[in-house]
Design a protein around this motif. Structure first.
Motif, PDB file in Angstrom:
ATOM      1  N   UNK A  25       0.811  -1.202   0.000  1.00 57.72           N
ATOM      2  CA  UNK A  25       0.000   0.000   0.000  1.00 57.72           C
ATOM      3  C   UNK A  25       0.849   1.257   0.000  1.00 57.72           C
ATOM      4  N   UNK A  26       0.242   2.325  -0.451  1.00 58.91           N
ATOM      5  CA  UNK A  26       0.822   3.658  -0.334  1.00 58.91           C
ATOM      6  C   UNK A  26      -0.081   4.488   0.574  1.00 58.91           C
ATOM      7  N   UNK A  27       0.540   5.198   1.474  1.00 62.43           N
ATOM      8  CA  UNK A  27      -0.153   6.088   2.380  1.00 62.43           C
ATOM      9  C   UNK A  27       0.525   7.454   2.316  1.00 62.43           C
ATOM     10  N   UNK A  28      -0.134   8.451   2.869  1.00 61.94           N
ATOM     11  CA  UNK A  28       0.496   9.764   2.940  1.00 61.94           C
ATOM     12  C   UNK A  28       0.112  10.460   4.231  1.00 61.94           C
ATOM     13  N   UNK A  29       0.975  11.375   4.623  1.00 66.89           N
ATOM     14  CA  UNK A  29       0.720  12.141   5.837  1.00 66.89           C
ATOM     15  C   UNK A  29       1.132  13.582   5.606  1.00 66.89           C
ATOM     16  N   UNK A  30       0.149  14.460   5.653  1.00 68.12           N
ATOM     17  CA  UNK A  30       0.395  15.893   5.522  1.00 68.12           C
ATOM     18  C   UNK A  30       0.680  16.474   6.913  1.00 68.12           C
TER      19      UNK A  30
END
Length: 126
Positions: free
Chosen positions: A34-39
């Motif tokens: 999976x790919x996740x992101x965090x701003x």
């Protein structure tokens, strides 16, 4: 075990980037990815997931139609092609791996994953 993400950078709105995540130290083809992101100031969120076989994929609504996840089990690498980037896509992007017997399942929850990469920063300017 290592997941090494790369490919982030600064891009103008409307541009494209391709993230890569090279894996080592585990049986890559036995893991969903999976790919996740965090701003800044926000929780880590799901972006895209892919099954062990690569035959099943799933995207967050924010990524549908713009992003594409793929994997190369021979190269132990997972990719995230990001097109039509928007300023709100700015975040640190993380790849993750989850061991599973199921060849057709993807996972969307942060807590489901076993291994995480170090993240790569994507900045989209307006």
């Amino acid at each position: 075990v290592q997941l090494q993400a790369s490919g982030g950078g600064l891009v103008q709105a409307g541009g494209s980037l391709r993230l890569s995540c090279a894996a080592s130290g585990f049986s890559f083809s036995s893991y969903a990815l999976g790919w996740f992101r965090q701003a800044p100031g926000k929780e880590r969120e799901f972006v895209a997931g892919i099954s062990r076989s690569g035959g099943s994929t799933y995207y967050a609504d924010s990524a549908k139609g713009r992003f594409a996840i793929s994997r190369d089990n021979a190269e132990n690498t997972v990719y995230l092609q990001m097109n039509s980037l928007k300023p709100e896509d700015t975040a640190v992007y993380y790849c993750a791996a989850k061991y599973t017997y199921n060849t057709a399942t993807y996972y969307i929850q942060v807590k489901a994953y076993d291994y995480w990469g170090q993240g790569t920063l994507v900045t989209v300017s307006s």
